[in-house]
Design a protein around this motif. Structure first.
Motif, PDB file in Angstrom:
ATOM      1  N   PHE A  85       4.258   4.261  20.179  1.00 39.32           N
ATOM      2  CA  PHE A  85       3.367   3.453  19.342  1.00 39.32           C
ATOM      3  C   PHE A  85       2.877   4.243  18.141  1.00 39.32           C
ATOM      4  O   PHE A  85       2.567   5.433  18.230  1.00 39.32           O
ATOM      5  N   SER A  86       2.785   3.534  17.020  1.00 35.99           N
ATOM      6  CA  SER A  86       2.261   4.102  15.784  1.00 35.99           C
ATOM      7  C   SER A  86       1.340   3.086  15.114  1.00 35.99           C
ATOM      8  O   SER A  86       1.458   1.869  15.319  1.00 35.99           O
ATOM      9  N   LEU A  87       0.449   3.598  14.298  1.00 32.86           N
ATOM     10  CA  LEU A  87      -0.492   2.752  13.558  1.00 32.86           C
ATOM     11  C   LEU A  87      -0.473   3.205  12.104  1.00 32.86           C
ATOM     12  O   LEU A  87      -0.544   4.401  11.822  1.00 32.86           O
ATOM     13  N   GLY A  88      -0.355   2.217  11.177  1.00 30.36           N
ATOM     14  CA  GLY A  88      -0.268   2.598   9.780  1.00 30.36           C
ATOM     15  C   GLY A  88      -0.794   1.529   8.835  1.00 30.36           C
ATOM     16  O   GLY A  88      -1.173   0.427   9.235  1.00 30.36           O
ATOM     17  N   VAL A  89      -0.806   1.902   7.573  1.00 29.55           N
ATOM     18  CA  VAL A  89      -1.252   1.021   6.488  1.00 29.55           C
ATOM     19  C   VAL A  89      -0.180   1.023   5.411  1.00 29.55           C
ATOM     20  O   VAL A  89       0.346   2.082   5.046  1.00 29.55           O
ATOM     21  N   ARG A  90       0.135  -0.197   4.924  1.00 29.89           N
ATOM     22  CA  ARG A  90       1.128  -0.320   3.869  1.00 29.89           C
ATOM     23  C   ARG A  90       0.519  -1.030   2.675  1.00 29.89           C
ATOM     24  O   ARG A  90      -0.106  -2.096   2.802  1.00 29.89           O
ATOM     25  N   GLY A  91       0.722  -0.453   1.508  1.00 33.68           N
ATOM     26  CA  GLY A  91       0.318  -1.095   0.260  1.00 33.68           C
ATOM     27  C   GLY A  91       1.543  -1.432  -0.551  1.00 33.68           C
ATOM     28  O   GLY A  91       2.499  -0.657  -0.587  1.00 33.68           O
ATOM     29  N   SER A  92       1.535  -2.586  -1.194  1.00 30.95           N
ATOM     30  CA  SER A  92       2.700  -2.992  -1.983  1.00 30.95           C
ATOM     31  C   SER A  92       2.267  -3.807  -3.193  1.00 30.95           C
ATOM     32  O   SER A  92       1.200  -4.432  -3.204  1.00 30.95           O
ATOM     33  N   LEU A  93       3.118  -3.791  -4.202  1.00 32.20           N
ATOM     34  CA  LEU A  93       2.909  -4.610  -5.393  1.00 32.20           C
ATOM     35  C   LEU A  93       4.238  -5.205  -5.795  1.00 32.20           C
ATOM     36  O   LEU A  93       5.301  -4.685  -5.464  1.00 32.20           O
TER      37      LEU A  93
END
Length: 458
Positions: A85-93
């Motif tokens: 298991f992993s936890l992350g944040v993704r930002g995109s434009l």
């Protein structure tokens, strides 16, 4: 642009090293990915509900429906939690110029999403490997054009293709569900390069401290990070000779002479020898190592420094047991010669002629030469004990004759001792007139009875 992305993916896939172990895991807990994203509303639009025809057929119709900003447009940062298991944040434009089949006026697109993922790689293929499929759930906020921001619930299907221990190609497709119909439900596809990092390797040997049994000393992967300084295949902690290449049967120590005795235990490491002699040779096989053997090519006992005992007089009695090593003798007499009857008679023939002063024990000088010859003969029998006997005729009293015979016998003994015979080998005794050898009735008989004789003491 799309063709270039897929060409890049194909190129990376062909250079994979398939038997290597790669991962974002406890050793590389942090992960960052940069890449491009495509936004597509067509498969989930009002006329294309999922699984009604448009979703499976049109989801990857990039030429007709995808909105792609031709630059790096996605950044993901995540951390491995454990057990896949992993936890992350993704930002995109992005920039939206298509809403399904309808054109759009280059609407600005921004999104920030949290994602909770599970990797199936270890569960399906065992620990490690390059093929790393995963699923993700999460949510986020999206901004499109002038619309207010709206929240979405997200479901993701992805694949990481590991190109090295800490780098991969990351592909994913995410369905973003807006809970109100006035907001845009859409798919977002990403392709990027990811990097896993954050593991600690104190000794710089490429093995992270968590898996390194020797975290402060550079070592080898096959020894869980512990060193093998001499390169003999035995790690230093189990190697009795860590600085010198050796053999497993000797706990890593060498056996230079090949005699089956490790050098540290071999007193003669350059010369093949025997275990009983701590690795030293024994050329003559007498049990005395050559370095301490005075006769290394001739067998002999240790008590004689490895040399055989000699028998100088060749009488069958070794010198060490021979009381007369230079004179042939008999075994029964400890190597010394035995006095025969003939020799004893020869001695007595001489000693009977010894003369004394009248009624005295004083030996006359003319008898010295005779006693000297007797002494020489007696010395030839160095372990024989002799009894010197004194005898008289019957003239005079018994007591007088007894004393005179004792004194004359003692006088002969003293003379012989003076000639070098050990006193311990000589005894004297007087018998007076008790042992006549002739008649005392005649002068001739009495002369024979006045005598000194020598006999043997057993």
């Amino acid at each position: 642009m799309i063709n270039r992305i897929f060409l890049f993916i194909a190129l990376c896939t062909t250079i994979l090293i398939s038997d290597q172990s790669f991962a974002q895991d406890k050793n590389n807990p942090w992960y960052i990915s940069i890449g491009v994203n495509a936004v597509d509303t067509y498969p989930v639009g009002e006329d294309n509900r999922p699984f009604t025809g448009g979703f499976p057929n049109e989801m990857y119709n990039a030429e007709d429906h995808w909105n792609i900003l031709p630059s790096l447009s996605t950044l993901y940062v995540g951390r491995y939690i454990g057990s896949g298991f992993s936890l992350g944040v993704r930002g995109s434009l992005n920039k939206i110029d298509k809403l399904g089949d309808a054109p759009a006026d280059d609407l600005a697109y921004y999104a920030i999403d949290g994602i909770f993922t599970y990797s199936f790689r270890d569960a399906l293929f065992g620990e490690g490997g390059w093929f790393d499929p995963y699923l993700g759930l999460g949510g986020g906020y999206t901004f499109v054009g002038d619309q207010p921001s709206f929240g979405t619930a997200n479901g993701t299907v992805g694949l990481k293709i590991w190109l090295g221990e800490s780098i991969n190609l990351n592909l994913s497709s995410t369905y973003k569900h807006a809970f109100e119909d006035r907001y845009v439900k859409h798919m977002q596809h990403t392709a990027g390069i990811g990097f896993a990092f954050g593991g600690t390797d104190s000794d710089g040997d490429g093995i992270f401290d968590k898996d390194d049994e020797c975290p402060d000393t550079p070592g080898l992967a096959e020894f869980n990070g512990c060193p093998d300084s001499d390169g003999d295949g035995i790690k230093d902690s189990e190697d009795a000779c860590p600085e010198v290449a050796g053999l497993p049967e000797f706990n890593g120590c060498p056996d230079s002479d090949g005699d089956g005795i490790a050098d540290p235990n071999d007193e003669c490491p350059e010369t093949a020898g025997l275990a009983a002699l701590n690795g030293c040779p024994d050329a003559d096989g007498d049990g005395v190592k050559d370095s301490e053997d005075n006769c290394p090519n001739e067998a002999g006992p240790a008590e004689n420094d490895g040399c055989p005992y000699k028998d100088q007089d060749n009488d069958g009695v070794l010198d060490k047991d021979d009381e007369c090593p230079t004179v042939p003798g008999t075994v029964a007499n400890n190597g010394c010669p035995e006095v025969t009857v003939a020799v004893l008679e020869e001695i007595n023939v001489q000693v009977r002629t010894v003369l004394f002063d009248l009624d005295k024990a004083t030996i006359r000088k003319e008898s010295y030469e005779t006693l000297n010859a007797v002494a020489v003969t007696m010395k030839e029998y160095p372990n024989t004990q002799f009894l010197i006997e004194g005898h008289t005729d019957s003239q005079g009293s018994d007591s007088y004759n007894m004393n005179l015979s004792k004194e004359r016998a003692a006088s002969v003994k003293d003379y012989l001792v003076g000639q070098g015979l050990p006193a311990s080998r000589l005894s004297s005794e007087g018998f007076g007139e008790t042992r006549p050898v002739a008649t005392n009735a005649t002068a001739a008989g009495r002369q024979k009875n006045r005598r000194v004789e020598i006999s043997l003491i057993d």
